[in-house]
Write a protein that holds these residues in place. Structure first.
Motif, PDB file in Angstrom:
ATOM      1  N   GLY A 263       4.992  -0.227  -7.725  1.00 27.27           N
ATOM      2  CA  GLY A 263       6.296  -0.858  -7.549  1.00 27.27           C
ATOM      3  C   GLY A 263       6.180  -2.352  -7.725  1.00 27.27           C
ATOM      4  O   GLY A 263       5.291  -2.846  -8.423  1.00 27.27           O
ATOM      5  N   THR A 264       7.081  -3.073  -7.058  1.00 27.42           N
ATOM      6  CA  THR A 264       7.059  -4.530  -7.118  1.00 27.42           C
ATOM      7  C   THR A 264       7.196  -5.105  -5.708  1.00 27.42           C
ATOM      8  O   THR A 264       7.837  -4.516  -4.846  1.00 27.42           O
ATOM      9  N   CYS A 265       6.591  -6.268  -5.535  1.00 24.91           N
ATOM     10  CA  CYS A 265       6.707  -7.026  -4.292  1.00 24.91           C
ATOM     11  C   CYS A 265       7.288  -8.382  -4.668  1.00 24.91           C
ATOM     12  O   CYS A 265       6.684  -9.118  -5.447  1.00 24.91           O
TER      13      CYS A 265
ATOM     14  N   VAL B   3       9.856  -4.978  -1.131  1.00 29.01           N
ATOM     15  CA  VAL B   3       8.952  -4.098  -1.870  1.00 29.01           C
ATOM     16  C   VAL B   3       9.763  -2.889  -2.299  1.00 29.01           C
ATOM     17  O   VAL B   3      10.414  -2.237  -1.475  1.00 29.01           O
ATOM     18  N   GLU B   4       9.721  -2.628  -3.599  1.00 30.89           N
ATOM     19  CA  GLU B   4      10.513  -1.525  -4.157  1.00 30.89           C
ATOM     20  C   GLU B   4       9.616  -0.626  -4.992  1.00 30.89           C
ATOM     21  O   GLU B   4       8.729  -1.102  -5.701  1.00 30.89           O
ATOM     22  N   ASP B   5       9.852   0.681  -4.873  1.00 31.62           N
ATOM     23  CA  ASP B   5       9.147   1.635  -5.727  1.00 31.62           C
ATOM     24  C   ASP B   5      10.142   2.688  -6.199  1.00 31.62           C
ATOM     25  O   ASP B   5      11.284   2.718  -5.754  1.00 31.62           O
TER      26      ASP B   5
ATOM     27  N   GLN C  50      15.805   6.791  -1.011  1.00 30.18           N
ATOM     28  CA  GLN C  50      16.351   8.021  -1.575  1.00 30.18           C
ATOM     29  C   GLN C  50      15.411   8.440  -2.692  1.00 30.18           C
ATOM     30  O   GLN C  50      14.607   7.618  -3.141  1.00 30.18           O
ATOM     31  N   PRO C  51      15.454   9.668  -3.130  1.00 33.58           N
ATOM     32  CA  PRO C  51      14.567  10.068  -4.223  1.00 33.58           C
ATOM     33  C   PRO C  51      14.759   9.157  -5.439  1.00 33.58           C
ATOM     34  O   PRO C  51      15.886   8.885  -5.857  1.00 33.58           O
ATOM     35  N   GLY C  52      13.667   8.618  -5.925  1.00 35.93           N
ATOM     36  CA  GLY C  52      13.706   7.748  -7.092  1.00 35.93           C
ATOM     37  C   GLY C  52      13.745   6.263  -6.791  1.00 35.93           C
ATOM     38  O   GLY C  52      13.551   5.442  -7.688  1.00 35.93           O
ATOM     39  N   ARG C  53      13.989   5.881  -5.525  1.00 34.43           N
ATOM     40  CA  ARG C  53      14.015   4.454  -5.194  1.00 34.43           C
ATOM     41  C   ARG C  53      13.910   4.249  -3.694  1.00 34.43           C
ATOM     42  O   ARG C  53      14.719   4.756  -2.926  1.00 34.43           O
ATOM     43  N   THR C  54      12.915   3.497  -3.312  1.00 30.98           N
ATOM     44  CA  THR C  54      12.777   3.055  -1.927  1.00 30.98           C
ATOM     45  C   THR C  54      12.665   1.545  -1.940  1.00 30.98           C
ATOM     46  O   THR C  54      11.893   0.972  -2.706  1.00 30.98           O
ATOM     47  N   THR C  55      13.463   0.906  -1.089  1.00 30.02           N
ATOM     48  CA  THR C  55      13.416  -0.543  -0.944  1.00 30.02           C
ATOM     49  C   THR C  55      13.144  -0.861   0.525  1.00 30.02           C
ATOM     50  O   THR C  55      13.867  -0.400   1.405  1.00 30.02           O
ATOM     51  N   VAL C  56      12.092  -1.629   0.749  1.00 27.68           N
ATOM     52  CA  VAL C  56      11.734  -2.069   2.093  1.00 27.68           C
ATOM     53  C   VAL C  56      11.846  -3.592   2.102  1.00 27.68           C
ATOM     54  O   VAL C  56      11.243  -4.266   1.266  1.00 27.68           O
ATOM     55  N   VAL C  57      12.661  -4.116   3.019  1.00 28.54           N
ATOM     56  CA  VAL C  57      12.863  -5.558   3.123  1.00 28.54           C
ATOM     57  C   VAL C  57      12.461  -5.994   4.528  1.00 28.54           C
ATOM     58  O   VAL C  57      12.979  -5.478   5.522  1.00 28.54           O
ATOM     59  N   ALA C  58      11.540  -6.942   4.585  1.00 26.33           N
ATOM     60  CA  ALA C  58      11.079  -7.473   5.870  1.00 26.33           C
ATOM     61  C   ALA C  58      11.213  -8.991   5.836  1.00 26.33           C
ATOM     62  O   ALA C  58      10.945  -9.615   4.813  1.00 26.33           O
TER      63      ALA C  58
ATOM     64  N   ARG D  74       0.836  -1.209   0.000  1.00 26.56           N
ATOM     65  CA  ARG D  74       0.000   0.000   0.000  1.00 26.56           C
ATOM     66  C   ARG D  74       0.866   1.253   0.000  1.00 26.56           C
ATOM     67  O   ARG D  74       0.582   2.214  -0.722  1.00 26.56           O
ATOM     68  N   ASN D  75       1.935   1.242   0.772  1.00 25.47           N
ATOM     69  CA  ASN D  75       2.851   2.389   0.756  1.00 25.47           C
ATOM     70  C   ASN D  75       3.472   2.582  -0.617  1.00 25.47           C
ATOM     71  O   ASN D  75       3.591   3.713  -1.097  1.00 25.47           O
ATOM     72  N   ALA D  76       3.878   1.479  -1.259  1.00 28.21           N
ATOM     73  CA  ALA D  76       4.470   1.583  -2.598  1.00 28.21           C
ATOM     74  C   ALA D  76       3.466   2.174  -3.582  1.00 28.21           C
ATOM     75  O   ALA D  76       3.824   3.003  -4.428  1.00 28.21           O
ATOM     76  N   LEU D  77       2.218   1.770  -3.467  1.00 25.15           N
ATOM     77  CA  LEU D  77       1.187   2.276  -4.370  1.00 25.15           C
ATOM     78  C   LEU D  77       0.854   3.736  -4.069  1.00 25.15           C
ATOM     79  O   LEU D  77       0.845   4.582  -4.972  1.00 25.15           O
ATOM     80  N   ASN D  78       0.612   4.051  -2.805  1.00 22.77           N
ATOM     81  CA  ASN D  78       0.158   5.398  -2.444  1.00 22.77           C
ATOM     82  C   ASN D  78       1.246   6.455  -2.499  1.00 22.77           C
ATOM     83  O   ASN D  78       0.977   7.594  -2.871  1.00 22.77           O
ATOM     84  N   TYR D  79       2.451   6.098  -2.108  1.00 23.03           N
ATOM     85  CA  TYR D  79       3.518   7.088  -2.032  1.00 23.03           C
ATOM     86  C   TYR D  79       4.529   6.963  -3.167  1.00 23.03           C
ATOM     87  O   TYR D  79       5.155   7.937  -3.551  1.00 23.03           O
TER      88      TYR D  79
END
Length: 136
Positions: free
Chosen positions: A59-61, A79-81, A122-130, A50-55
């Protein structure tokens, strides 16, 4: 066993969040994780997607599994956007903080639900790994 990619879901619309959530739940079920852990994982994936979609405007999961030498089974959700990034990751992890007018519970909830959480933004790429692990 080396890392194995079990699912890749492109996040472009709300229904993709459900697809990612379902994919994570199914991977956890196949690995023998209990229903509580399946639900924890699905909830965390929902928040991340949801964060990748809204903000991040989508992106991709990617859901990856691995079996360690000690037999530990691990599910890693990445999850990356390519959105504007998170200006202050530490602040974003504080319960109640929201940059978008929400309740500010998304990332703090992911941190509570999962065993480990890493955010690189960073601007242009966020990667969240859980990750979530269990012994067989």
């Amino acid at each position: 066993m080396s890392d194995r990619v079990d699912a890749i879901v492109t996040i472009k619309e709300q229904t993709d969040i459900l697809h990612a959530r379902s994919a994570g739940r199914e991977v956890a079920r196949q690995l023998g994780f209990g229903t509580v852990d399946q639900t924890r994982l699905a909830t965390a994936i929902s928040e991340m997607a949801r964060n990748a979609l809204n903000y991040g405007k989508g992106g991709t999961c990617t859901i990856v599994t691995e079996k360690g030498q000690d037999g530990r089974l691990t599910i890693r959700v990445l999850v990356e956007d390519h959105g504007p990034g998170i200006a202050d990751v530490a602040l974003a992890l504080k319960p109640g903080f929201s940059s978008g007018g929400g309740l500010g519970q998304g990332l703090p909830a992911v941190r509570r639900l999962m065993d480990h959480l890493e955010i690189d933004s960073q601007p242009g790429r966020t990667t969240v790994v859980a990750t979530m692990s269990r012994r067989p």
